[in-house]
Each structure stands twice: as C-alpha cells, then as structure tokens.
Design a protein around this motif. Structure first.
Motif, PDB file in Angstrom:
ATOM      1  N   VAL B  27     -15.341  94.537  31.233  1.00 31.00           N
ATOM      2  CA  VAL B  27     -14.385  93.571  30.659  1.00 31.00           C
ATOM      3  C   VAL B  27     -13.093  93.553  31.475  1.00 31.00           C
ATOM      4  O   VAL B  27     -12.529  92.488  31.747  1.00 31.00           O
ATOM      5  CB  VAL B  27     -14.088  93.936  29.181  1.00 31.00           C
ATOM      6  N   LEU B  28     -12.659  94.728  31.870  1.00 29.87           N
ATOM      7  CA  LEU B  28     -11.354  94.844  32.533  1.00 29.87           C
ATOM      8  C   LEU B  28     -11.346  94.226  33.943  1.00 29.87           C
ATOM      9  O   LEU B  28     -10.390  93.519  34.303  1.00 29.87           O
ATOM     10  CB  LEU B  28     -10.954  96.318  32.592  1.00 29.87           C
ATOM     11  N   LEU B  29     -12.392  94.483  34.703  1.00 31.69           N
ATOM     12  CA  LEU B  29     -12.399  94.005  36.100  1.00 31.69           C
ATOM     13  C   LEU B  29     -12.309  92.469  36.207  1.00 31.69           C
ATOM     14  O   LEU B  29     -11.477  91.967  36.964  1.00 31.69           O
ATOM     15  CB  LEU B  29     -13.619  94.551  36.842  1.00 31.69           C
ATOM     16  N   PRO B  30     -13.121  91.718  35.453  1.00 27.07           N
ATOM     17  CA  PRO B  30     -12.955  90.261  35.525  1.00 27.07           C
ATOM     18  C   PRO B  30     -11.570  89.784  35.073  1.00 27.07           C
ATOM     19  O   PRO B  30     -11.095  88.741  35.499  1.00 27.07           O
ATOM     20  CB  PRO B  30     -14.037  89.723  34.586  1.00 27.07           C
ATOM     21  N   LYS B  31     -10.922  90.569  34.203  1.00 31.26           N
ATOM     22  CA  LYS B  31      -9.570  90.192  33.739  1.00 31.26           C
ATOM     23  C   LYS B  31      -8.556  90.444  34.865  1.00 31.26           C
ATOM     24  O   LYS B  31      -7.609  89.669  35.034  1.00 31.26           O
ATOM     25  CB  LYS B  31      -9.160  91.013  32.504  1.00 31.26           C
ATOM     26  N   LEU B  32      -8.757  91.539  35.598  1.00 31.94           N
ATOM     27  CA  LEU B  32      -7.792  91.885  36.647  1.00 31.94           C
ATOM     28  C   LEU B  32      -8.035  91.078  37.929  1.00 31.94           C
ATOM     29  O   LEU B  32      -7.100  90.764  38.660  1.00 31.94           O
ATOM     30  CB  LEU B  32      -7.857  93.384  36.947  1.00 31.94           C
ATOM     31  N   TYR B  33      -9.302  90.762  38.202  1.00 36.76           N
ATOM     32  CA  TYR B  33      -9.639  90.001  39.425  1.00 36.76           C
ATOM     33  C   TYR B  33     -10.423  88.744  39.047  1.00 36.76           C
ATOM     34  O   TYR B  33     -11.627  88.647  39.334  1.00 36.76           O
ATOM     35  CB  TYR B  33     -10.453  90.875  40.385  1.00 36.76           C
ATOM     36  N   ASN B 260     -11.299  83.777  29.471  1.00 36.30           N
ATOM     37  CA  ASN B 260     -11.930  85.063  29.137  1.00 36.30           C
ATOM     38  C   ASN B 260     -13.458  85.057  29.217  1.00 36.30           C
ATOM     39  O   ASN B 260     -14.092  86.093  29.017  1.00 36.30           O
ATOM     40  CB  ASN B 260     -11.518  85.495  27.726  1.00 36.30           C
ATOM     41  N   MET B 261     -14.048  83.903  29.471  1.00 36.73           N
ATOM     42  CA  MET B 261     -15.511  83.836  29.443  1.00 36.73           C
ATOM     43  C   MET B 261     -16.190  84.664  30.537  1.00 36.73           C
ATOM     44  O   MET B 261     -17.302  85.147  30.364  1.00 36.73           O
ATOM     45  CB  MET B 261     -15.982  82.377  29.512  1.00 36.73           C
ATOM     46  N   ALA B 262     -15.502  84.811  31.681  1.00 37.18           N
ATOM     47  CA  ALA B 262     -16.092  85.617  32.761  1.00 37.18           C
ATOM     48  C   ALA B 262     -16.245  87.068  32.295  1.00 37.18           C
ATOM     49  O   ALA B 262     -17.302  87.690  32.503  1.00 37.18           O
ATOM     50  CB  ALA B 262     -15.210  85.543  33.996  1.00 37.18           C
ATOM     51  N   ALA B 263     -15.198  87.590  31.644  1.00 34.37           N
ATOM     52  CA  ALA B 263     -15.251  88.961  31.127  1.00 34.37           C
ATOM     53  C   ALA B 263     -16.359  89.098  30.087  1.00 34.37           C
ATOM     54  O   ALA B 263     -17.113  90.081  30.078  1.00 34.37           O
ATOM     55  CB  ALA B 263     -13.908  89.335  30.519  1.00 34.37           C
ATOM     56  N   GLN B 264     -16.462  88.091  29.232  1.00 31.57           N
ATOM     57  CA  GLN B 264     -17.496  88.096  28.195  1.00 31.57           C
ATOM     58  C   GLN B 264     -18.896  88.134  28.844  1.00 31.57           C
ATOM     59  O   GLN B 264     -19.743  88.941  28.462  1.00 31.57           O
ATOM     60  CB  GLN B 264     -17.345  86.818  27.350  1.00 31.57           C
ATOM     61  N   SER B 265     -19.107  87.294  29.838  1.00 33.29           N
ATOM     62  CA  SER B 265     -20.429  87.221  30.480  1.00 33.29           C
ATOM     63  C   SER B 265     -20.763  88.532  31.198  1.00 33.29           C
ATOM     64  O   SER B 265     -21.898  89.015  31.123  1.00 33.29           O
ATOM     65  CB  SER B 265     -20.471  86.066  31.479  1.00 33.29           C
ATOM     66  N   MET B 266     -19.772  89.097  31.881  1.00 36.85           N
ATOM     67  CA  MET B 266     -20.017  90.358  32.600  1.00 36.85           C
ATOM     68  C   MET B 266     -20.401  91.476  31.630  1.00 36.85           C
ATOM     69  O   MET B 266     -21.325  92.254  31.887  1.00 36.85           O
ATOM     70  CB  MET B 266     -18.761  90.780  33.385  1.00 36.85           C
TER      71      MET B 266
END
Lengths: 283, 295
Positions: B27-33, B260-266
């Motif tokens: 969750v954190l990585l897609p949020k940071l990058y 936020n959808m990228a974090a959700q998908s990851m």
C-alpha cells in the motif's frame, strides 16, 4: 497552522499508530487507544442523541414555547412548574447556565403533545436500570422497543426482501438465451441454498444432493463476501496511510516519523521488560 | 523437488507479522511513488448506471443525500460523496442532506465545505444540512410521512420553516431522488425498505465494499438504481464525473479514490499471491502429513 491544530495532528497520528501496534502484539498503547475510542464514541453518541432528538423532539413537544402573558390555567401552569423543576435540577440549582430547558419553553412546536408523556416515562424506566430495586421497570421500555421494531421491520422485510426478491427469482422465458440462462442459475442457487437450510428432513438422497449444490452456491457467496471485505479493509488502510503521510509534512513537524520512532523504542523496552521470567515458565 | 517443498512449507510457516509488513508495503509504495504504479480505471455497469441516473435529473430537481458513515469508513465513501456533490451542483440540483449516523454530521459538513463554494452554492437556497436523528428506520418512516415531525431545526439550529428550499417540501414524495452513502446499519437497506419501495422514489447508493453482497440483490432487481462499490466504485464514478464536467468546461482535480486505486490494486495482488501460497503450503503439509512427514 496554530498549535491546537498541530496537537490534533500529533494526537491522531499517535492513536493511529497505537491501534496499528496491535499487529505486533497486544500492548499498553493499543489498550489505551481502544479504551479512549470506545469511551469517546459512547459519549459522542449520547450527547448528539440528546441534543438532536431528546431535547428538541421530546422535551420540545412536551414543553413548547408559551406566551408568558397568556392565561394558562392551573393545569398548564403546574405542567410548566415541572419544567422549571427539571431546569433547576439540570442547572444544579441555577449554578450552571440555562441550556436544556430555556426560559418559557422550547422553540419548535406550538401545542403540547401529551402522547409524548409515554415515551418520556419509558425513557425514565430505561434509566431505572441503574437502580437495582427498580431495574425491572426497564423491561417495559425494552418490550416496547422490541415490539415496535419487530412490527416496523416486518413490513419492510416482507415487501422488499421476500415478495420483491421472490418475484426477481422467477425466470423470464420471453428474454434472450443469456438472460434465461442467468435466471435459471439464480433459481437453482436460490432453491438449493434454501434446501441446505431445511433441517426438518435428513439431508440424504435427493435432498442431500440438492443441498450439496446449495453449499457450492453458498461458498461462492462467502468467497465474494470475503473478497469485498478484504477490499474494504485495504481501502481503510489506504485512508490511514494517507493521513500518516500528510501528517509527516514539515508543517506538522514530521509527526509520523517522530511518533513511530518513539513508539518502536518504547515497545522494544516494554517487550524486553515484559519477558516471562524463568520461574514463571517453570510454574 | 523436496527442496521446493521445504521452501514452500517454510514460507507457509512465516511469522504473520511479515505478512502485515508485506501488505503495508504494497500500500505504501504506490502512495510514495505513484508514477511507477499508474493503472487505468474503467467504469463498471453499476457505476455507469449511478452516473446516468444522476445525470438524467433536471435542473432544480430535489435530491436527498443521506450520510450514513463516519471517519472509520471515510476513505471508502467520502470520495463518492465529493464526486456526487460535484455532479449535483454542476447540474444545479438542490441537495437535502440528512444523517442516520451521528458521525454523518461531520462528513456532510466537510463534504459541503469542500464543494459548495466552488460552484457558488448558497446554504438554504441550493443545499441544506438537516443533520442527524437517532432511530434508523423510524427516522426514515418519519421522513416518509412528514419531515417536520423529525426536524424542526437544521444542523445549524435554523428554524426549518425559515429555510427557503424547505418551503415546498413536506415529505419524501416532494423529492425526486434519494442517494444513500452507507457504511452499514442504518443505511441503504432501510431506505429501500421504508422509503423507496413503498413510495416508488428512485434511489442509488454508494456503500462500503463489505456491504456490496447484501445490497447487490436490490440493484439486480432494480430496487436500487446502480451502486458505487467501495473505493473502486468511487474511483469509477469520479472518472465519469470528471469527464462530464470537463465537457461542460468545469475543471475538477482527480478525486482521492482515483489516486488511491493503484495502492488498492497492488495490495490485492499481494493478497491473492499470499492466498495461493497459503493453499499450496496447506496442500503440501496435508499430503506430507498423510505420508508421515516430509521426506
């Protein structure tokens, strides 16, 4: 940003990290945050319910605003004397400001609604649960709530969940092949699922086979529910991470970084001190 | 082969805290990058239905928006609320807000403060926030018969009869649409059972993911006109609203759910992989257990 805002940010970060710390194991940070959460939630709901419902809709109907110059008669004057007594109690004999029972009645309604005396009395009965000798009176109030809720919900469920859903489960043979196929799956799933919960007959033979089909449909439902539950929990995790990232900005003095570091150190010390002693393990 | 088995079994007995860490990082990585994790968002038929229903409402239509969620479910539903208000205010639809949850007061106030000024909407003329009333379905029943039996003042303490947009509204029959932003009980179900089905008022919902399997039978039976399912549903609706507003020349920044959808998908990918791994390990340990242990 003023200091109170910054304090709020630090507090929210601290509480979030305290709850997350449970992922390591049960610890004092988690316990403190949990107790705080439950206490504040209960207090908040009580205050909001009082000021949005009980004060305007119950007291407001029982003691609506009156014209002080009008002739009220003995009965109404006595009724408003009760109001003044309640005000005297709520302001601790005039020591606090008048707020729950404003002067000359509560604004909102024109006439006294006497029928509301019943919920007022039932509400008092509910509070009598705190007095062991009179606690039995609370059952009357609970009986009213249960009966009212059952009656109110009966119609809603019968109409929306039973009749309309039974109608929806019928197969429309006038549609295209795909919709007929879908309708048949729905019908088979509904009937076999119901057979699984039919306990008046032993689930052997044809009944057993149909109920087994029902189990597969139920498993698909549970799988979908689990998937959606995971999706929801991840969304909430993203929400908290969002706040933690924002709280880590220079304007908030890197609240997340400082509090996370402090918490890791303190949890480390706590885990070290909390180690079971050899004699405890032996016993 | 035995080595592979041993690796899988060792992975299966991994400390649960590593799994938490793995999910947290996903969750954190897609949020940071965010630039490394961009994924397309395509509207589902249910989200499209919600958009079409709202878009079909005429100017000056009246819609009741019920806020039945709080801070604990805000990430899932609040983006839907913001996108909905953007959509409604851009079409000059009058919004009547109520709350069946006490926290709904905060959520409604925050949502209006984020959107109303952008469209120059005036409180009491274009939107009103009536606030929270406890009672669940009893409140819905009260609104069906007479709004004034439940609300004598709005959330700000204004006399309800002094509010301009309340003058020709007696009960729910005077409204054109209901939108429930729901996180549980009382929520969408109660609106369907006690208001929409008996009165025939169209309704849509934006609800938490966990509620979807309970609400979807109503959607399939057309008792609810479309559903925004948790954060993905909110992201899809945000995209649809953003597209529509761009066509009308209104600039809207990407919504929170879309971001936020990228974090959700990851996170979903990681969880699916962990479930597969868990099943393989379970299969191997069960088999080796039957054979008397790993050879």
């Amino acid at each position: 940003m003023d200091y109170m805002d910054i304090f709020g940010v630090w507090l929210s970060v601290f509480l979030t990290l305290s709850i997350f710390s449970y992922l390591y194991k049960d610890n004092p940070f988690y316990k403190a945050a949990e107790h705080l959460y439950i206490g504040i939630s209960a207090g908040y709901v009580a205050v909001i319910s009082f000021w949005q419902q009980i004060q305007p809709n119950l007291f407001g109907r029982l003691w609506p605003r009156i014209d002080v110059n009008a002739d009220m008669g003995i009965f109404k004057s006595a009724w408003y004397f009760v109001y003044d007594v309640l005000n005297w109690v709520s302001t601790l004999g005039g020591w606090l400001d008048r707020s729950i029972f404003p002067a000359n009645g509560i604004k909102g309604f024109d006439e006294i609604s006497w029928i509301y005396v019943i919920p007022f009395i039932l509400g008092i009965f509910m509070l009598l649960r705190l007095i062991p000798t009179l606690g039995w009176l609370a059952r009357w109030a609970i009986a009213y709530i249960v009966g009212m809720a059952a009656g109110l919900r009966f119609y809603g469920f019968l109409n929306s969940d039973v009749l309309m859903q039974v109608k929806a489960a019928t197969v429309d043979f006038s549609g295209d092949w795909w919709s007929i196929f879908n309708g048949l799956i729905l019908l088979v799933g509904t009937l076999s699922g119901l057979v699984y919960f039919f306990f008046s007959k032993e689930q052997t033979g044809i009944v057993g086979k149909v109920s087994k089909v029902g189990i597969y449909f139920l498993m698909i439902k549970f799988g979908a529910s689990f998937g959606f539950a995971v999706m929801g929990r991840i969304s909430l995790l993203i929400g908290r991470f969002d706040d933690l990232i924002v709280s880590n900005s220079p304007e908030n003095y890197y609240a997340t970084m400082w509090l996370l570091s402090a918490m890791i150190i303190l949890l480390g010390i706590w885990a070290f001190l909390d180690k079971p002693k050899p004699e405890d393990l032996a016993s | 082969m035995d080595l592979l088995k041993k690796i899988f079994i060792a992975l299966g007995s991994m400390d649960r805290r590593f799994i938490f860490l793995l999910v947290g990082l996903s969750v954190l990585l897609p949020k940071l990058y965010p630039d490394f994790f961009t994924l397309p968002i395509k509207a589902s038929s249910h989200s499209q239905r919600v958009f079409d229903e709202i878009d079909a409402l005429k100017e000056d239509s009246k819609i009741l928006v019920s806020f039945e969620y709080g801070p604990s479910t805000k990430p899932e539903i609040h983006p839907s609320a913001i996108a909905l208000l953007n959509h409604l205010f851009s079409k000059d639809i009058k919004v009547y807000a109520v709350a069946l949850w006490p926290d709904g007061n905060f959520m409604a106030t925050e949502a209006f403060s984020q959107v109303a000024d952008k469209f120059g909407k005036i409180y009491g003329v274009d939107y009103v926030n009536l606030g929270y009333k406890p009672g669940g379905e009893a409140v819905v029943k009260g609104l069906v018969s007479d709004i004034r039996t439940m609300y004598t003042v709005d959330l700000l303490g204004n006399d309800i009869d002094s509010i301009e947009m309340m003058k020709d509204v007696t009960n729910l029959l005077d409204l054109d649409f209901i939108f429930s932003l729901s996180a549980g009980y009382p929520g969408s179900k109660e609106w369907v059972q006690f208001a929409c089905d008996p009165l025939g008022i169209p309704m849509s919902t934006g609800c938490t993911s966990i509620q979807v399997t309970d609400i979807i039978p109503y959607v399939e039976n057309d008792q609810i006109k479309g559903i925004l399912s948790g954060m993905p549903g909110a992201a899809e609706y945000e995209q649809l609203v953003q597209g529509a507003l761009s066509e009308r020349g209104v600039a809207v920044s990407p919504g929170k759910a879309s971001i936020n959808m990228a974090a959700q998908s990851m996170a979903h990918v990681v969880i699916v992989l962990l479930i597969i791994l868990g099943n393989i390990t379970y299969y191997l340990t069960r088999k080796s257990g039957k054979n008397g242990g790993v050879s």
